[in-house]
Design a protein around this motif. Structure first.
Motif, PDB file in Angstrom:
ATOM      1  N   ALA A 156      41.089  41.617  33.233  1.00 33.99           N
ATOM      2  CA  ALA A 156      39.744  42.081  32.878  1.00 33.99           C
ATOM      3  C   ALA A 156      38.681  41.237  33.571  1.00 33.99           C
ATOM      4  N   THR A 157      38.908  39.912  33.648  1.00 37.51           N
ATOM      5  CA  THR A 157      37.955  39.032  34.319  1.00 37.51           C
ATOM      6  C   THR A 157      37.872  39.369  35.802  1.00 37.51           C
ATOM      7  N   ASP A 158      39.020  39.609  36.431  1.00 39.80           N
ATOM      8  CA  ASP A 158      39.039  39.997  37.844  1.00 39.80           C
ATOM      9  C   ASP A 158      38.219  41.265  38.072  1.00 39.80           C
ATOM     10  N   MET A 159      38.430  42.263  37.219  1.00 38.12           N
ATOM     11  CA  MET A 159      37.725  43.534  37.383  1.00 38.12           C
ATOM     12  C   MET A 159      36.230  43.365  37.161  1.00 38.12           C
ATOM     13  N   ALA A 160      35.843  42.525  36.179  1.00 39.67           N
ATOM     14  CA  ALA A 160      34.422  42.307  35.912  1.00 39.67           C
ATOM     15  C   ALA A 160      33.741  41.610  37.079  1.00 39.67           C
ATOM     16  N   ILE A 161      34.419  40.620  37.673  1.00 38.78           N
ATOM     17  CA  ILE A 161      33.860  39.927  38.834  1.00 38.78           C
ATOM     18  C   ILE A 161      33.682  40.895  39.993  1.00 38.78           C
ATOM     19  N   SER A 162      34.715  41.717  40.252  1.00 40.64           N
ATOM     20  CA  SER A 162      34.640  42.682  41.345  1.00 40.64           C
ATOM     21  C   SER A 162      33.524  43.694  41.115  1.00 40.64           C
ATOM     22  N   THR A 163      33.407  44.187  39.876  1.00 42.10           N
ATOM     23  CA  THR A 163      32.356  45.155  39.557  1.00 42.10           C
ATOM     24  C   THR A 163      30.981  44.552  39.764  1.00 42.10           C
ATOM     25  N   TYR A 164      30.798  43.320  39.290  1.00 43.86           N
ATOM     26  CA  TYR A 164      29.503  42.650  39.430  1.00 43.86           C
ATOM     27  C   TYR A 164      29.111  42.513  40.887  1.00 43.86           C
ATOM     28  N   ARG A 165      30.080  42.149  41.730  1.00 46.48           N
ATOM     29  CA  ARG A 165      29.789  41.974  43.146  1.00 46.48           C
ATOM     30  C   ARG A 165      29.509  43.307  43.830  1.00 46.48           C
ATOM     31  N   ALA A 181      26.035  44.463  33.139  1.00 50.50           N
ATOM     32  CA  ALA A 181      27.377  43.952  33.397  1.00 50.50           C
ATOM     33  C   ALA A 181      27.496  42.448  33.180  1.00 50.50           C
ATOM     34  N   ARG A 182      26.417  41.706  33.406  1.00 49.54           N
ATOM     35  CA  ARG A 182      26.519  40.250  33.331  1.00 49.54           C
ATOM     36  C   ARG A 182      26.907  39.731  31.952  1.00 49.54           C
ATOM     37  N   PRO A 183      26.363  40.261  30.835  1.00 51.38           N
ATOM     38  CA  PRO A 183      26.827  39.754  29.533  1.00 51.38           C
ATOM     39  C   PRO A 183      28.332  39.892  29.336  1.00 51.38           C
ATOM     40  N   LEU A 184      28.933  40.955  29.881  1.00 50.07           N
ATOM     41  CA  LEU A 184      30.387  41.094  29.801  1.00 50.07           C
ATOM     42  C   LEU A 184      31.065  39.995  30.592  1.00 50.07           C
ATOM     43  N   LEU A 185      30.550  39.710  31.790  1.00 51.12           N
ATOM     44  CA  LEU A 185      31.128  38.656  32.620  1.00 51.12           C
ATOM     45  C   LEU A 185      31.022  37.304  31.913  1.00 51.12           C
ATOM     46  N   VAL A 186      29.877  37.039  31.298  1.00 50.33           N
ATOM     47  CA  VAL A 186      29.684  35.790  30.562  1.00 50.33           C
ATOM     48  C   VAL A 186      30.658  35.703  29.394  1.00 50.33           C
ATOM     49  N   ALA A 187      30.788  36.802  28.638  1.00 46.69           N
ATOM     50  CA  ALA A 187      31.690  36.799  27.485  1.00 46.69           C
ATOM     51  C   ALA A 187      33.136  36.579  27.921  1.00 46.69           C
ATOM     52  N   LEU A 188      33.546  37.215  29.024  1.00 47.50           N
ATOM     53  CA  LEU A 188      34.905  37.019  29.532  1.00 47.50           C
ATOM     54  C   LEU A 188      35.102  35.584  30.002  1.00 47.50           C
ATOM     55  N   GLY A 189      34.086  35.035  30.657  1.00 47.93           N
ATOM     56  CA  GLY A 189      34.186  33.652  31.105  1.00 47.93           C
ATOM     57  C   GLY A 189      34.360  32.700  29.950  1.00 47.93           C
ATOM     58  N   ARG A 190      33.611  32.896  28.890  1.00 50.24           N
ATOM     59  CA  ARG A 190      33.726  32.025  27.730  1.00 50.24           C
ATOM     60  C   ARG A 190      35.048  32.238  27.005  1.00 50.24           C
ATOM     61  N   GLU A 191      35.539  33.481  27.003  1.00 51.51           N
ATOM     62  CA  GLU A 191      36.857  33.721  26.412  1.00 51.51           C
ATOM     63  C   GLU A 191      37.937  33.022  27.224  1.00 51.51           C
ATOM     64  N   LEU A 192      37.732  32.941  28.541  1.00 50.70           N
ATOM     65  CA  LEU A 192      38.669  32.210  29.387  1.00 50.70           C
ATOM     66  C   LEU A 192      38.675  30.734  29.009  1.00 50.70           C
ATOM     67  N   VAL A 193      37.477  30.168  28.741  1.00 47.15           N
ATOM     68  CA  VAL A 193      37.405  28.785  28.267  1.00 47.15           C
ATOM     69  C   VAL A 193      38.174  28.636  26.964  1.00 47.15           C
ATOM     70  N   ARG A 194      37.909  29.556  26.030  1.00 50.50           N
ATOM     71  CA  ARG A 194      38.556  29.485  24.723  1.00 50.50           C
ATOM     72  C   ARG A 194      40.074  29.577  24.859  1.00 50.50           C
ATOM     73  N   SER A 195      40.522  30.470  25.729  1.00 51.52           N
ATOM     74  CA  SER A 195      41.958  30.644  25.946  1.00 51.52           C
ATOM     75  C   SER A 195      42.571  29.397  26.566  1.00 51.52           C
ATOM     76  N   THR A 196      41.856  28.802  27.531  1.00 52.32           N
ATOM     77  CA  THR A 196      42.361  27.599  28.185  1.00 52.32           C
ATOM     78  C   THR A 196      42.437  26.437  27.205  1.00 52.32           C
ATOM     79  N   VAL A 197      41.397  26.304  26.359  1.00 50.46           N
ATOM     80  CA  VAL A 197      41.396  25.261  25.335  1.00 50.46           C
ATOM     81  C   VAL A 197      42.592  25.432  24.405  1.00 50.46           C
ATOM     82  N   GLN A 198      42.838  26.678  23.989  1.00 51.49           N
ATOM     83  CA  GLN A 198      43.958  26.941  23.081  1.00 51.49           C
ATOM     84  C   GLN A 198      45.287  26.585  23.740  1.00 51.49           C
TER      85      GLN A 198
END
Length: 213
Positions: A156-165, A181-198
Protein backbone atom coordinates in the motif's frame (compact mmCIF):
# COMPACT_ATOMS: atom_id res chain seq x y z
CA UNK A 1 7.62 20.57 -10.30
CA UNK A 2 7.94 21.21 -6.52
CA UNK A 3 6.53 18.72 -4.06
CA UNK A 4 3.32 19.76 -2.31
CA UNK A 5 3.00 19.90 1.46
CA UNK A 6 -0.24 18.85 3.14
CA UNK A 7 -1.69 18.22 6.58
CA UNK A 8 -3.19 15.21 8.36
CA UNK A 9 -5.39 14.80 11.41
CA UNK A 10 -3.12 14.50 14.47
CA UNK A 11 -5.99 13.34 16.68
CA UNK A 12 -5.95 9.91 15.04
CA UNK A 13 -2.44 9.02 16.29
CA UNK A 14 -0.45 8.77 19.55
CA UNK A 15 1.37 11.98 20.48
CA UNK A 16 4.84 10.78 19.51
CA UNK A 17 3.71 9.64 16.07
CA UNK A 18 1.40 12.58 15.39
CA UNK A 19 4.39 14.86 15.99
CA UNK A 20 6.41 13.06 13.33
CA UNK A 21 6.83 14.54 9.87
CA UNK A 22 6.83 12.69 6.57
CA UNK A 23 8.84 13.90 3.59
CA UNK A 24 9.02 12.60 0.02
CA UNK A 25 12.20 12.08 -2.02
CA UNK A 26 13.37 10.81 -5.41
CA UNK A 27 16.92 10.17 -6.57
CA UNK A 28 17.94 9.75 -10.22
CA UNK A 29 20.99 7.54 -9.80
CA UNK A 30 22.76 8.04 -13.15
CA UNK A 31 22.65 11.84 -12.98
CA UNK A 32 22.98 11.90 -9.16
CA UNK A 33 19.99 14.23 -8.85
CA UNK A 34 17.98 13.99 -5.63
CA UNK A 35 14.71 15.92 -5.38
CA UNK A 36 12.78 16.27 -2.13
CA UNK A 37 9.86 18.18 -0.69
CA UNK A 38 10.37 20.87 1.95
CA UNK A 39 9.76 18.48 4.87
CA UNK A 40 12.48 16.10 3.74
CA UNK A 41 14.83 19.01 3.00
CA UNK A 42 14.34 20.33 6.52
CA UNK A 43 15.32 17.01 8.08
CA UNK A 44 18.68 17.23 6.30
CA UNK A 45 19.21 20.98 6.67
CA UNK A 46 18.90 21.58 2.93
CA UNK A 47 17.53 24.74 1.27
CA UNK A 48 13.97 23.80 0.30
CA UNK A 49 14.04 25.49 -3.12
CA UNK A 50 17.31 23.84 -4.13
CA UNK A 51 16.13 20.46 -2.86
CA UNK A 52 12.95 20.74 -4.93
CA UNK A 53 14.99 21.47 -8.05
CA UNK A 54 17.58 18.75 -7.39
CA UNK A 55 20.81 18.23 -5.45
CA UNK A 56 23.45 15.47 -5.41
CA UNK A 57 23.00 12.72 -2.80
CA UNK A 58 26.14 13.99 -1.06
CA UNK A 59 24.21 17.08 0.02
CA UNK A 60 21.95 14.88 2.17
CA UNK A 61 24.72 12.49 3.19
CA UNK A 62 26.67 15.40 4.66
CA UNK A 63 23.89 15.84 7.23
CA UNK A 64 23.88 12.21 8.42
CA UNK A 65 25.36 11.71 11.88
CA UNK A 66 29.06 10.75 11.55
CA UNK A 67 28.54 7.58 13.60
CA UNK A 68 25.75 6.41 11.26
CA UNK A 69 27.22 7.52 7.93
CA UNK A 70 29.53 4.53 7.19
CA UNK A 71 26.70 2.03 7.58
CA UNK A 72 24.36 4.20 5.54
CA UNK A 73 26.90 4.44 2.73
CA UNK A 74 27.38 0.66 2.69
CA UNK A 75 23.64 0.08 2.52
CA UNK A 76 23.17 2.62 -0.28
CA UNK A 77 26.01 1.06 -2.26
CA UNK A 78 24.38 -2.33 -1.88
CA UNK A 79 20.88 -1.25 -2.89
CA UNK A 80 22.00 0.67 -5.99
CA UNK A 81 23.78 -2.49 -7.14
CA UNK A 82 20.78 -4.79 -6.75
CA UNK A 83 17.71 -2.55 -6.61
CA UNK A 84 14.62 -3.35 -4.55
CA UNK A 85 13.37 -2.18 -1.18
CA UNK A 86 15.26 -0.23 1.44
CA UNK A 87 14.41 0.65 5.04
CA UNK A 88 16.89 2.39 7.32
CA UNK A 89 16.73 4.23 10.63
CA UNK A 90 19.48 6.73 11.41
CA UNK A 91 20.26 10.19 12.77
CA UNK A 92 20.57 13.45 10.85
CA UNK A 93 22.09 16.76 11.94
CA UNK A 94 20.17 19.50 10.08
CA UNK A 95 22.13 22.09 12.09
CA UNK A 96 25.14 22.11 14.39
CA UNK A 97 22.89 22.11 17.48
CA UNK A 98 20.17 19.69 16.35
CA UNK A 99 19.93 15.93 15.92
CA UNK A 100 16.89 14.16 14.44
CA UNK A 101 16.05 10.48 14.13
CA UNK A 102 14.54 9.46 10.79
CA UNK A 103 13.13 6.32 9.25
CA UNK A 104 13.78 6.18 5.50
CA UNK A 105 11.68 3.92 3.27
CA UNK A 106 12.19 3.57 -0.46
CA UNK A 107 12.27 1.41 -3.55
CA UNK A 108 15.08 1.38 -6.10
CA UNK A 109 13.95 0.57 -9.64
CA UNK A 110 15.96 -1.25 -12.31
CA UNK A 111 15.70 -0.90 -16.08
CA UNK A 112 15.40 -3.73 -18.61
CA UNK A 113 19.17 -4.26 -18.44
CA UNK A 114 19.06 -4.71 -14.67
CA UNK A 115 20.67 -1.32 -13.97
CA UNK A 116 19.30 0.69 -11.03
CA UNK A 117 17.96 3.95 -12.44
CA UNK A 118 16.17 5.68 -9.57
CA UNK A 119 15.06 5.43 -5.98
CA UNK A 120 11.95 7.01 -4.54
CA UNK A 121 10.29 6.93 -1.17
CA UNK A 122 9.64 8.71 2.11
CA UNK A 123 11.59 9.87 5.16
CA UNK A 124 9.77 9.97 8.50
CA UNK A 125 10.87 12.04 11.49
CA UNK A 126 10.63 9.70 14.50
CA UNK A 127 12.54 11.90 16.95
CA UNK A 128 9.65 12.27 19.38
CA UNK A 129 9.14 8.50 19.45
CA UNK A 130 12.80 8.16 20.38
CA UNK A 131 12.52 10.76 23.11
CA UNK A 132 9.52 9.01 24.62
CA UNK A 133 11.42 5.74 24.68
CA UNK A 134 9.37 3.87 22.07
CA UNK A 135 12.46 2.76 20.16
CA UNK A 136 15.87 1.69 21.40
CA UNK A 137 18.64 4.23 20.77
CA UNK A 138 20.39 2.45 17.94
CA UNK A 139 20.72 2.61 14.19
CA UNK A 140 18.67 0.02 12.31
CA UNK A 141 18.98 -1.18 8.72
CA UNK A 142 16.24 -3.70 8.07
CA UNK A 143 16.55 -6.62 5.67
CA UNK A 144 13.53 -6.40 3.41
CA UNK A 145 11.57 -9.47 2.28
CA UNK A 146 11.44 -10.76 -1.28
CA UNK A 147 8.93 -9.11 -3.62
CA UNK A 148 6.50 -12.03 -3.29
CA UNK A 149 6.53 -11.76 0.51
CA UNK A 150 5.65 -8.09 0.86
CA UNK A 151 3.08 -7.20 3.51
CA UNK A 152 -0.12 -5.35 2.57
CA UNK A 153 1.26 -2.29 4.38
CA UNK A 154 4.42 -2.24 2.26
CA UNK A 155 2.46 -2.75 -0.96
CA UNK A 156 0.00 0.00 0.00
CA UNK A 157 2.87 2.38 0.80
CA UNK A 158 4.50 1.63 -2.56
CA UNK A 159 1.26 2.35 -4.40
CA UNK A 160 0.66 5.58 -2.45
CA UNK A 161 4.16 6.85 -3.23
CA UNK A 162 3.74 6.01 -6.92
CA UNK A 163 0.31 7.67 -7.05
CA UNK A 164 1.60 10.81 -5.36
CA UNK A 165 4.45 11.11 -7.83
CA UNK A 166 2.20 10.50 -10.86
CA UNK A 167 -0.11 13.29 -9.71
CA UNK A 168 2.84 15.69 -10.00
CA UNK A 169 2.59 15.32 -13.77
CA UNK A 170 -1.00 16.61 -13.86
CA UNK A 171 -0.41 20.31 -13.26
CA UNK A 172 -2.99 22.27 -11.28
CA UNK A 173 -5.48 19.40 -11.21
CA UNK A 174 -2.79 17.14 -9.85
CA UNK A 175 -2.04 19.68 -7.13
CA UNK A 176 -5.60 19.47 -5.88
CA UNK A 177 -5.50 15.68 -5.91
CA UNK A 178 -2.14 15.64 -4.11
CA UNK A 179 -3.78 17.58 -1.29
CA UNK A 180 -6.15 14.62 -0.94
CA UNK A 181 -3.50 11.93 -1.45
CA UNK A 182 -0.87 13.30 0.93
CA UNK A 183 -2.76 12.58 4.20
CA UNK A 184 -2.94 8.93 3.11
CA UNK A 185 0.80 8.91 2.44
CA UNK A 186 1.46 10.48 5.85
CA UNK A 187 -0.81 7.97 7.60
CA UNK A 188 0.89 5.05 5.83
CA UNK A 189 4.30 6.44 6.72
CA UNK A 190 3.39 6.69 10.37
CA UNK A 191 1.89 3.20 10.31
CA UNK A 192 5.22 2.03 8.91
CA UNK A 193 6.91 3.62 11.94
CA UNK A 194 4.43 1.93 14.26
CA UNK A 195 4.94 -1.42 12.54
CA UNK A 196 8.73 -1.08 12.70
CA UNK A 197 8.59 -0.17 16.39
CA UNK A 198 6.41 -3.21 17.07
CA UNK A 199 8.81 -5.49 15.20
CA UNK A 200 11.76 -4.17 17.19
CA UNK A 201 9.90 -4.60 20.48
CA UNK A 202 8.99 -8.18 19.58
CA UNK A 203 12.62 -8.95 18.77
CA UNK A 204 13.78 -7.39 22.03
CA UNK A 205 11.17 -9.39 23.97
CA UNK A 206 12.32 -12.73 22.61
CA UNK A 207 14.35 -14.75 25.14
CA UNK A 208 18.01 -14.89 24.28
CA UNK A 209 19.71 -18.27 24.30
CA UNK A 210 22.33 -18.73 26.98
CA UNK A 211 25.90 -19.25 25.84
CA UNK A 212 27.21 -22.79 26.10
CA UNK A 213 30.27 -23.10 28.33
Amino acid sequence: MPFAIGQSNPNLLPDALSASKVGVWEWEVAGDCMRTDATCAGLFGLPAHQAEQGLPLQAASDAIHPDDLPTFQRQITDVIERGGLFVAEYRTCPSASETRWVLARGRFEVDEDGVVVRGRGIVIDITESKREGHVEERVVFLAMPAEGELSPLIRATDMAISTYRELEQMGAEGGRLRAVARPLLVALGRELVRSTVQQEQEVEAQPRSKPIH
